[in-house]
Design an enzyme around this catalytic site. Structure first.
Site, PDB file in Angstrom:
ATOM      1  N   ASP A  28      -9.664 -15.451   4.073  1.00  0.00           N
ATOM      2  CA  ASP A  28      -8.561 -14.764   3.403  1.00  0.00           C
ATOM      3  C   ASP A  28      -7.507 -14.428   4.459  1.00  0.00           C
ATOM      4  OD1 ASP A  28      -6.815 -13.080   2.101  1.00  0.00           O
ATOM      5  OD2 ASP A  28      -8.358 -11.723   1.305  1.00  0.00           O
ATOM      6  N   HIS A  87      -7.511 -15.247  -1.177  1.00  0.00           N
ATOM      7  CA  HIS A  87      -7.263 -13.821  -1.372  1.00  0.00           C
ATOM      8  C   HIS A  87      -7.608 -13.359  -2.793  1.00  0.00           C
ATOM      9  CE1 HIS A  87      -5.624  -9.932  -0.487  1.00  0.00           C
ATOM     10  NE2 HIS A  87      -4.677 -10.027  -1.404  1.00  0.00           N
ATOM     11  N   SER A 132      -6.277  -6.351  -3.723  1.00  0.00           N
ATOM     12  CA  SER A 132      -5.130  -6.478  -2.835  1.00  0.00           C
ATOM     13  C   SER A 132      -4.440  -5.126  -2.651  1.00  0.00           C
ATOM     14  CB  SER A 132      -4.191  -7.537  -3.428  1.00  0.00           C
ATOM     15  OG  SER A 132      -3.203  -7.913  -2.532  1.00  0.00           O
TER      16      SER A 132
END
Lengths: 271, 470
Positions: A224, A252, A102
């Site tokens: 995602d 995610h 991320s």
């Protein structure tokens, strides 16, 4: 291994833990927004036989030293990138594999772009260089969406247990009702979470991608919403010579939803 | 047959019509079953919901939260409680809910599914929202107030332009979370340029024209990202990027229309300054400008108290202090000190014939000439009227006489401020003090002696020098 005082301070600040094979190639796992190094609980152990595994918490998350949160420093991802470089130096790591999930994927891009000397490879899991749509670019979100996230954060971190919860819920005898999410996993300092969210979701690091010179793998999840497939493709195309892998794992967080598949993808890239 | 009372409800009924929304999902969040209550609340049919991702029912902000925290904590700890989210209903309305969820896991810890209870919190949502907004406003006001208070005391404690520049630079960095900051302050002919450590010279050079523009226009300049910087100059954008910076804000340091400089903030990411941040920045810059104004006024007043307005030379009060200190130093070091007393000859006629204005011009012209006739370490003062005094530290008789002679000659040069044949000469008295054990001389006594020697020169025909040893 000897560690200087400054190095020891860095390791304490970021709650750095080292495990696995001391002779192995170092692999550093960096967690994303809203969580802590526990995010790698299902993945990191799988690397311990062959790799020297390094985990850490960003300042403000998990067991890090929240008092080290200097808003000016952490007002951009460069502050976090500097921390990564300091951790690599404190542990004298060479040829390190940096696995960033991320927002930490971009932190890795910035760190390796600034000083690639200790990096051997980058693995970017669910990267996005810009979350907000722009002319000719689709990040998936609008500015109001990000403001709404900040609202959601405020609502979820609101400290009901100490002040308002008994009043509103009529349950003064059960203050734990207000404790909500922030219990044992993925602890995040609520005072920091809002600022960190702003920095994470309002950053634009598209220009920094081209500077990456170490071998890079872009790991794309299915379905995602935070880092859609076109964003992953964009990152892959912008980083010269990078590889791209599409996982079946959804959402995610493949480090939780598909740890086996993610481990395999990383290992085969490094092999 | 008619009065059997309510039938015992079936489990089906308990589930479907419970006063909470209830839904089951797979491990990755795909809905497998919802109860009637949830379907009714959201306006979606149960059939339409099954097979969809629970996440996709949420608002965009909620989806971000769901993906970054909800699922992580649920997977890691097996449970989440009272997560505040908003569900988008079939008609587009947003339904604020609190969600409690439990993970079903197999013996190996693999996630099999999730059971979620959903509470409609429409009623308290608005109230909470107001609290959140109020708390934010209060916190932000408190922070701004603290920044201003801290800056105010930091500014107040400064005594030099350098100190003030440093205090402003630091308070602006703190107020805006700037990665770096810098201040340019114009202090007369002196330019104080104070940047953070590590601010690159190339960047300084690129920013300079913008700083100047901001100063001249008295307006702030905001370049919120590298594209905006590029539009100004590609070198600027490049210099910023090389310094790992992306945005900058320049604010003039101005008070009542007078601009003293600029304060520059650099940011490591794309930034926009909201109304409050801009306001805070302007307030800090204004406060610094006022402090600077006050500092300059103070300096001006101090200067005036010790200097003669007409010639800019030290005045009698200042002369007496310097002379006293020169004598003390001479006594301590056993050095000589000379005092040269000058009275202009022919000045009264100029004043009487041509007026005070012409007389003033002559005094100013003479004042300037005296300054260039003496040694660098000498002090020239206007004693009053057409009298000037020079203090020569560390000068023996020969040196003192040389200086006095240079003064006499320079005064005698024809004046440019009044027409010929008007002109002045100088009657000069020199008092020489050589320290000897056990005795000293006061400044007043030295001045009286030099004055007396000057009168002697005047009596003996003017335009000459007389020496007296103390």
């Amino acid at each position: 291994m000897t560690i200087s005082t400054a190095g020891a301070d860095v390791l304490r600040r970021n709650n750095v833990t080292v495990s696995g094979n001391p002779e192995g190639r170092p692999v550093v796992f960096a967690h994303g927004f809203g969580c802590s190094q526990e995010m790698w609980n299902l993945v990191a152990p799988r690397f311990e036989r062959d790799y020297r595994v390094v985990l850490f918490d960003s300042v403000g998350a998990g067991g890090s030293d929240s008092t080290a949160y200097d808003r000016a420093k952490y007002d951009s991802l460069h502050g976090y990138a500097d921390d990564v470089l300091e951790i690599l130096e404190a542990l004298s790591l060479e040829d390190a594999v940096f696995v960033g999930h991320s927002v930490s994927a971009m932190v890795g891009v910035l760190a390796a772009g600034h000083d690639p000397s200790r990096f051997g490879a980058l693995v970017l899991v669910g990267p996005s260089p810009r979350y907000i749509d722009d002319a000719g670019y689709r990040g998936g979100f609008s500015q109001p969406d990000i403001e709404a996230l900040l609202d959601a954060l405020d609502q979820n971190y609101f400290d009901w247990s100490t002040s308002m919860a008994p009043l509103i819920m009529g349950n003064p005898d059960r203050p734990e009702l207000g404790a909500a999410l922030t219990e044992s996993f993925c602890e995040v300092d609520p005072a920091i979470a809002g600022h960190h969210a702003r920095v994470t979701f309002l950053s634009d690091n598209r220009r920094d991608l081209a500077r990456v010179s170490v071998p890079t793998l872009v790991v794309q999840c299915s379905d995602d919403v935070i880092a859609p497939v076109e964003v992953g493709r964009y990152v892959h195309e912008a980083i010269p010579g990078s590889s791209f892998v599409q996982l079946a794992a959804t959402g995610h967080c493949p480090n939780l939803s598909g740890p086996d598949e993610l481990t395999d993808a990383i290992e085969s890239f490094l092999r | 047959m008619t009065d059997e009372g309510p039938a015992t409800p079936s489990y089906e009924d308990l589930f479907e019509r419970a006063p909470i929304g209830y839904l089951l999902t797979t491990g990755d969040g795909t809905i497998t079953r919802v109860n009637d209550t949830f379907a009714k609340w959201t306006g979606h049919s149960a059939d339409a919901l099954v097979g969809r991702s629970f996440r996709d029912l949420l608002t965009a902000g909620g989806q971000l939260f769901y993906e970054t925290r909800y699922t992580s904590v649920l997977t890691l700890s097996g449970e989440v409680r009272e997560v505040a989210l908003s569900v988008v209903c079939a008609d587009g309305r947003e339904l604020p809910v609190l969600v409690n969820a439990l993970a079903d896991r197999d013996a190996n810890g693999n996630l099999l599914g999730v059971r979620a209870a959903v509470f409609d919190v429409t009623g308290r949502h608005d109230y909470e929202r107001q609290l959140v907004v109020a708390r934010r406003a209060a916190e932000s006001a408190a922070v701004r107030l603290r920044v201003l208070q801290d800056a105010s005391s930091a500014f107040g404690a400064t005594t030099s332009a350098d100190d003030l520049a440093r205090a402003l630079r630091d308070s602006v960095r703190l107020a805006l979370d700037a990665r770096q900051s810098a201040v340019v302050l114009l202090d007369g002919s002196n330019v104080v340029r104070l940047g953070d450590d590590g601010l690159r010279e190339e960047l300084w050079e690129e920013v300079q024209p913008l700083a100047l523009e901001s100063m001249v226009r008295g307006e702030s300049i905001m370049l919120g990202n590298l594209d905006a910087a590029s539009a100004r100059s590609s070198q600027l954008a490049e210099a910023l990027h090389l310094s790992r910076l992306e945005a900058l804000a320049i604010s003039p340091i101005a008070d009542e229309g007078v601009c003293f400089g600029v304060v520059i903030s650099f940011f490591g990411r794309t930034r926009t300054l909201g109304e409050q941040s801009s306001g805070l920045l302007a307030a800090l810059a204004r406060q610094a400008a006022q402090t600077f104004s006050r500092m300059r006024l103070q300096r001006e007043l101090e200067h005036r108290a010790l200097h003669d307005q007409l010639t800019g030379l030290p005045n009698r009060k200042s002369l007496q202090e310097r002379l006293a200190s020169a004598i003390t130093i001479a006594d301590r070091r056993h050095r000589t000190v000379a005092l040269i007393f000058i009275d202009l000859d022919g000045f009264k006629i100029i004043n009487d014939d041509l007026g005070h204005r012409a007389g003033d011009a002559v005094l100013a012209e003479i004042g300037e000439r005296l300054g260039s006739a003496v040694r660098g370490t000498d002090t020239v003062a206007r004693y009053g009227g057409d009298e000037f005094v020079v203090v020569c530290e560390d000068a023996d008789e020969a040196e003192a006489m040389q200086v006095a002679e240079r003064l006499r000659l320079s005064i005698g040069v024809p004046l440019s401020s009044v027409p010929a044949p008007y002109g002045v000469t100088a009657s000069i008295g020199v008092a020489l003090w050589t320290p000897h054990d056990g005795s000293s001389v006061t400044a007043d006594a030295a001045l009286r002696a030099a004055d007396e020697a000057m009168y002697q020169a005047k009596r003996e025909g003017r335009d000459r020098i007389r020496l007296v040893e103390l």
